[in-house]
Scaffold this motif. Structure first.
Motif, PDB file in Angstrom:
ATOM      1  N   ALA A 113      -5.158  13.973  47.821  1.00 51.85           N
ATOM      2  CA  ALA A 113      -5.779  14.853  48.818  1.00 51.85           C
ATOM      3  C   ALA A 113      -5.576  16.331  48.538  1.00 51.85           C
ATOM      4  CB  ALA A 113      -5.283  14.511  50.230  1.00 51.85           C
ATOM      5  N   LEU A 114      -5.413  16.711  47.259  1.00 51.21           N
ATOM      6  CA  LEU A 114      -5.460  18.127  46.920  1.00 51.21           C
ATOM      7  C   LEU A 114      -6.875  18.640  47.171  1.00 51.21           C
ATOM      8  CD1 LEU A 114      -3.665  18.942  43.527  1.00 51.21           C
ATOM      9  CD2 LEU A 114      -3.127  19.848  45.784  1.00 51.21           C
ATOM     10  N   PRO A 115      -7.032  19.902  47.618  1.00 50.82           N
ATOM     11  CA  PRO A 115      -8.383  20.458  47.693  1.00 50.82           C
ATOM     12  C   PRO A 115      -9.099  20.298  46.354  1.00 50.82           C
ATOM     13  CG  PRO A 115      -6.826  21.932  48.742  1.00 50.82           C
ATOM     14  CD  PRO A 115      -6.016  20.843  48.097  1.00 50.82           C
ATOM     15  N   GLN A 116     -10.371  19.937  46.379  1.00 54.54           N
ATOM     16  CA  GLN A 116     -11.092  19.560  45.164  1.00 54.54           C
ATOM     17  C   GLN A 116     -11.012  20.627  44.080  1.00 54.54           C
ATOM     18  OE1 GLN A 116     -15.356  19.395  45.376  1.00 54.54           O
ATOM     19  NE2 GLN A 116     -15.520  17.915  43.703  1.00 54.54           N
ATOM     20  N   GLN A 117     -11.175  21.902  44.451  1.00 52.93           N
ATOM     21  CA  GLN A 117     -11.202  22.953  43.441  1.00 52.93           C
ATOM     22  C   GLN A 117      -9.814  23.218  42.863  1.00 52.93           C
ATOM     23  OE1 GLN A 117     -13.100  25.598  46.081  1.00 52.93           O
ATOM     24  NE2 GLN A 117     -15.158  25.192  45.325  1.00 52.93           N
ATOM     25  N   VAL A 118      -8.759  22.965  43.638  1.00 54.28           N
ATOM     26  CA  VAL A 118      -7.400  23.062  43.091  1.00 54.28           C
ATOM     27  C   VAL A 118      -7.164  21.922  42.109  1.00 54.28           C
ATOM     28  CG1 VAL A 118      -4.938  23.076  43.636  1.00 54.28           C
ATOM     29  CG2 VAL A 118      -6.555  24.229  45.160  1.00 54.28           C
ATOM     30  N   ALA A 119      -7.605  20.712  42.468  1.00 52.70           N
ATOM     31  CA  ALA A 119      -7.471  19.569  41.558  1.00 52.70           C
ATOM     32  C   ALA A 119      -8.242  19.821  40.264  1.00 52.70           C
ATOM     33  CB  ALA A 119      -7.969  18.295  42.245  1.00 52.70           C
ATOM     34  N   LEU A 120      -9.463  20.367  40.377  1.00 54.38           N
ATOM     35  CA  LEU A 120     -10.237  20.698  39.184  1.00 54.38           C
ATOM     36  C   LEU A 120      -9.528  21.743  38.332  1.00 54.38           C
ATOM     37  CD1 LEU A 120     -14.000  20.831  40.224  1.00 54.38           C
ATOM     38  CD2 LEU A 120     -12.934  19.317  38.548  1.00 54.38           C
ATOM     39  N   GLY A 121      -8.696  22.576  38.965  1.00 59.96           N
ATOM     40  CA  GLY A 121      -7.935  23.565  38.218  1.00 59.96           C
ATOM     41  C   GLY A 121      -6.988  22.936  37.209  1.00 59.96           C
ATOM     42  N   LEU A 122      -6.545  21.689  37.454  1.00 55.88           N
ATOM     43  CA  LEU A 122      -5.710  20.982  36.475  1.00 55.88           C
ATOM     44  C   LEU A 122      -6.515  20.654  35.228  1.00 55.88           C
ATOM     45  CD1 LEU A 122      -3.951  18.708  39.071  1.00 55.88           C
ATOM     46  CD2 LEU A 122      -2.753  20.327  37.585  1.00 55.88           C
ATOM     47  N   LEU A 123      -7.782  20.276  35.417  1.00 57.39           N
ATOM     48  CA  LEU A 123      -8.658  20.054  34.266  1.00 57.39           C
ATOM     49  C   LEU A 123      -8.943  21.370  33.556  1.00 57.39           C
ATOM     50  CD1 LEU A 123     -10.678  18.617  32.449  1.00 57.39           C
ATOM     51  CD2 LEU A 123     -12.336  18.699  34.325  1.00 57.39           C
ATOM     52  N   PHE A 124      -9.195  22.420  34.321  1.00 54.94           N
ATOM     53  CA  PHE A 124      -9.448  23.738  33.733  1.00 54.94           C
ATOM     54  C   PHE A 124      -8.246  24.180  32.902  1.00 54.94           C
ATOM     55  CE2 PHE A 124      -9.650  28.456  34.075  1.00 54.94           C
ATOM     56  CZ  PHE A 124     -10.869  28.647  33.461  1.00 54.94           C
ATOM     57  N   LEU A 125      -7.045  23.929  33.413  1.00 56.20           N
ATOM     58  CA  LEU A 125      -5.817  24.231  32.671  1.00 56.20           C
ATOM     59  C   LEU A 125      -5.788  23.480  31.345  1.00 56.20           C
ATOM     60  CD1 LEU A 125      -2.827  25.184  32.389  1.00 56.20           C
ATOM     61  CD2 LEU A 125      -2.208  23.232  33.840  1.00 56.20           C
ATOM     62  N   GLY A 126      -6.189  22.203  31.364  1.00 54.40           N
ATOM     63  CA  GLY A 126      -6.087  21.378  30.168  1.00 54.40           C
ATOM     64  C   GLY A 126      -6.963  21.826  29.019  1.00 54.40           C
ATOM     65  N   ILE A 127      -8.129  22.428  29.318  1.00 54.09           N
ATOM     66  CA  ILE A 127      -9.050  22.782  28.233  1.00 54.09           C
ATOM     67  C   ILE A 127      -8.862  24.220  27.743  1.00 54.09           C
ATOM     68  CG2 ILE A 127     -10.804  21.081  28.774  1.00 54.09           C
ATOM     69  CD1 ILE A 127     -11.138  24.665  29.962  1.00 54.09           C
ATOM     70  N   LEU A 128      -7.843  24.899  28.240  1.00 56.87           N
ATOM     71  CA  LEU A 128      -7.580  26.259  27.769  1.00 56.87           C
ATOM     72  C   LEU A 128      -6.804  26.234  26.448  1.00 56.87           C
ATOM     73  CD1 LEU A 128      -6.535  28.052  31.091  1.00 56.87           C
ATOM     74  CD2 LEU A 128      -8.706  28.270  29.859  1.00 56.87           C
ATOM     75  N   LEU A 311      -9.117  29.443  43.458  1.00 52.96           N
ATOM     76  CA  LEU A 311      -8.523  28.117  43.620  1.00 52.96           C
ATOM     77  C   LEU A 311      -8.298  27.442  42.267  1.00 52.96           C
ATOM     78  CD1 LEU A 311     -10.578  26.930  46.710  1.00 52.96           C
ATOM     79  CD2 LEU A 311      -8.133  27.404  46.663  1.00 52.96           C
ATOM     80  N   LEU A 312      -9.263  27.577  41.348  1.00 51.21           N
ATOM     81  CA  LEU A 312      -9.110  26.987  40.016  1.00 51.21           C
ATOM     82  C   LEU A 312      -7.896  27.536  39.280  1.00 51.21           C
ATOM     83  CD1 LEU A 312     -12.741  26.903  38.538  1.00 51.21           C
ATOM     84  CD2 LEU A 312     -11.309  24.937  39.044  1.00 51.21           C
ATOM     85  N   LEU A 313      -7.566  28.790  39.540  1.00 43.87           N
ATOM     86  CA  LEU A 313      -6.486  29.440  38.799  1.00 43.87           C
ATOM     87  C   LEU A 313      -5.096  29.091  39.328  1.00 43.87           C
ATOM     88  CD1 LEU A 313      -7.953  33.001  38.124  1.00 43.87           C
ATOM     89  CD2 LEU A 313      -7.471  31.212  36.442  1.00 43.87           C
ATOM     90  N   LEU A 314      -4.999  28.446  40.491  1.00 48.71           N
ATOM     91  CA  LEU A 314      -3.672  28.113  41.021  1.00 48.71           C
ATOM     92  C   LEU A 314      -2.857  27.259  40.044  1.00 48.71           C
ATOM     93  CD1 LEU A 314      -4.176  27.403  44.846  1.00 48.71           C
ATOM     94  CD2 LEU A 314      -2.986  29.322  43.780  1.00 48.71           C
ATOM     95  N   PRO A 315      -3.405  26.155  39.501  1.00 48.81           N
ATOM     96  CA  PRO A 315      -2.609  25.391  38.524  1.00 48.81           C
ATOM     97  C   PRO A 315      -2.315  26.184  37.249  1.00 48.81           C
ATOM     98  CG  PRO A 315      -4.403  24.051  39.407  1.00 48.81           C
ATOM     99  CD  PRO A 315      -4.664  25.469  39.846  1.00 48.81           C
ATOM    100  N   VAL A 316      -3.257  27.017  36.815  1.00 48.31           N
ATOM    101  CA  VAL A 316      -3.059  27.796  35.583  1.00 48.31           C
ATOM    102  C   VAL A 316      -1.902  28.775  35.766  1.00 48.31           C
ATOM    103  CG1 VAL A 316      -4.144  29.304  33.884  1.00 48.31           C
ATOM    104  CG2 VAL A 316      -5.522  27.584  35.070  1.00 48.31           C
ATOM    105  N   LEU A 317      -1.890  29.475  36.887  1.00 48.17           N
ATOM    106  CA  LEU A 317      -0.824  30.438  37.149  1.00 48.17           C
ATOM    107  C   LEU A 317       0.524  29.734  37.291  1.00 48.17           C
ATOM    108  CD1 LEU A 317      -2.828  32.647  39.633  1.00 48.17           C
ATOM    109  CD2 LEU A 317      -1.829  33.478  37.506  1.00 48.17           C
ATOM    110  N   THR A 318       0.540  28.574  37.961  1.00 45.98           N
ATOM    111  CA  THR A 318       1.785  27.826  38.127  1.00 45.98           C
ATOM    112  C   THR A 318       2.319  27.358  36.775  1.00 45.98           C
ATOM    113  OG1 THR A 318       0.986  27.063  40.288  1.00 45.98           O
ATOM    114  CG2 THR A 318       2.856  25.895  39.342  1.00 45.98           C
ATOM    115  N   TYR A 319       1.437  26.802  35.957  1.00 40.21           N
ATOM    116  CA  TYR A 319       1.833  26.343  34.626  1.00 40.21           C
ATOM    117  C   TYR A 319       2.328  27.505  33.771  1.00 40.21           C
ATOM    118  CZ  TYR A 319       1.548  23.495  30.331  1.00 40.21           C
ATOM    119  OH  TYR A 319       1.842  22.803  29.170  1.00 40.21           O
ATOM    120  N   HIS A 320       1.615  28.646  33.845  1.00 46.20           N
ATOM    121  CA  HIS A 320       1.988  29.814  33.040  1.00 46.20           C
ATOM    122  C   HIS A 320       3.418  30.261  33.357  1.00 46.20           C
ATOM    123  CE1 HIS A 320       1.321  33.543  30.767  1.00 46.20           C
ATOM    124  NE2 HIS A 320       2.013  34.128  31.733  1.00 46.20           N
ATOM    125  N   LEU A 321       3.743  30.312  34.633  1.00 44.51           N
ATOM    126  CA  LEU A 321       5.090  30.733  35.017  1.00 44.51           C
ATOM    127  C   LEU A 321       6.129  29.724  34.541  1.00 44.51           C
ATOM    128  CD1 LEU A 321       7.089  32.507  36.573  1.00 44.51           C
ATOM    129  CD2 LEU A 321       6.486  31.243  38.648  1.00 44.51           C
TER     130      LEU A 321
END
Length: 342
Positions: A113-128, A311-321
């Motif tokens: 039940a993560l917000p859809q765009q936050v969940a998609l941010g995990l995929l966005f993180l993966g292809i960077l 919203l997409l950048l939330l996982p990216v920023l978390t992973y970066h830190l």
């Protein structure tokens, strides 16, 4: 400069100095990103000024990729392409394996039940692609092959400009992340064109970036921070902090933690399977496990409206830190010579 802190009454030395040391030890880009997020939370760009803010962000991104084009020697890219035994598996790992891992974690996030765009941010993180500066720095600290690390990270970032957006659209599905002619035009105009210009003028003007490296680095960081600020402003205006609750943050941190294990452990094991020399394996580890906010923030800003990009950048920023938190002690541990067999 430290005298006022040393002489501060009431035990200032015991409190202010550690705080100053901790703040001074934080990566400057992380500090700028934190400032951008806080500023966007308390003073977001309103709808009235959003077109102007987006134009400023696009201009900053254009400058960022112009500087990257001027900075990256063509000879290094060509030399890296020759090292295909290292580069080809690294590219497949960074874009495809990590991309599919991000796709799987995004599906798990949706189930939880993560917000859809936050969940998609995990995929966005993966292809960077990988970071350039920090992956190279930690590879150096760990005793890795610095030359290979620099070239690999640089080549991955060039590939990322071409591959990341279509891969994201392919794995996310055209409805969730459409990639059409308009998206391609924005990437060409704001990312590829300035990079190509930078490459063309590198012989005559490249020395300006090399001679003023500190200024160029701060311009890079500022451009990324502006992109994050504009993206988060749009998300805050759409109720970011109301839509992402404490439970969502817990789920996101857990999934990013799993992603970190996949990235670091997987890259290290793959380097072993490839029978790379230890210094090349270390370079493979940091280039394969780290993910680049330097491309992630501009790409999200170019492809999506600010409310979605934030919203997409939330996982990216978390992973970066967290990748920086993990990489420092890991580099120190790898720098110790392996124990001799008994």
């Amino acid at each position: 400069a430290l005298a006022p802190l040393d002489s501060a009454p009431g035990g200032g030395q015991g409190t202010a100095m550690p705080i100053a040391r901790i703040a001074g030890g934080i990566d400057p880009l992380v500090r700028l990103l934190a400032l951008a997020i806080v500023l966007a939370s308390v003073l977001p760009v309103t709808a009235e000024y959003r077109p102007t803010a987006q134009a400023v962000s696009n201009g900053a991104i254009f400058l960022l990729f112009l500087l990257n084009g001027m900075r990256l020697p063509r000879a290094e890219v060509l030399r890296g392409i020759v090292h295909m035994r290292f580069l080809a598996p690294l590219a497949l790992w960074s874009f495809l394996a990590m991309g599919f891992a991000g796709w799987g974690l995004a599906r798990v996030g949706e189930v939880l039940a993560l917000p859809q765009q936050v969940a998609l941010g995990l995929l966005f993180l993966g292809i960077l692609p990988s970071t350039v500066q920090s992956a190279t720095a930690y590879s150096s600290l760990a005793g890795g092959n610095v030359a290979v690390s620099v070239v690999a990270a640089a080549v991955l970032n060039v590939l990322g400009v071409f591959l990341s957006a279509p891969l994201f659209s392919l794995l996310a599905g055209s409805e969730a992340a459409p990639f059409d002619l308009a998206a391609l035009e924005r990437i060409a105009l704001i990312l590829l064109l300035p990079f190509a210009i930078g490459q063309l003028v590198q012989g005559r003007a490249g020395h300006l970036v090399r001679d003023h490296r500190r200024i160029a680095t701060w311009m890079d960081r500022t451009a990324i921070a502006i992109a994050v600020y504009v993206a988060f402003s749009g998300a805050v205006e759409q109720g970011l902090w109301q839509r992402v609750g404490l439970g969502d943050w817990g789920v996101l941190l857990a999934l990013v933690g799993v992603f970190l294990v996949v990235g670091f452990v997987g890259a290290w094991l793959l380097g072993g399977l490839l029978e790379l020399r230890r210094d090349d394996r270390i370079a493979f580890l940091f280039a394969g496990a780290q993910k680049s906010i330097a491309l992630g923030a501009p790409l999200a800003s170019v492809l999506f409206p600010p409310a979605v990009a934030g919203l997409l950048l939330l996982p990216v920023l978390t992973y970066h830190l967290l990748q920086l938190v993990i990489s420092a002690p890991l580099a120190g541990r790898l720098n110790r010579p392996p124990a001799a067999p008994a």
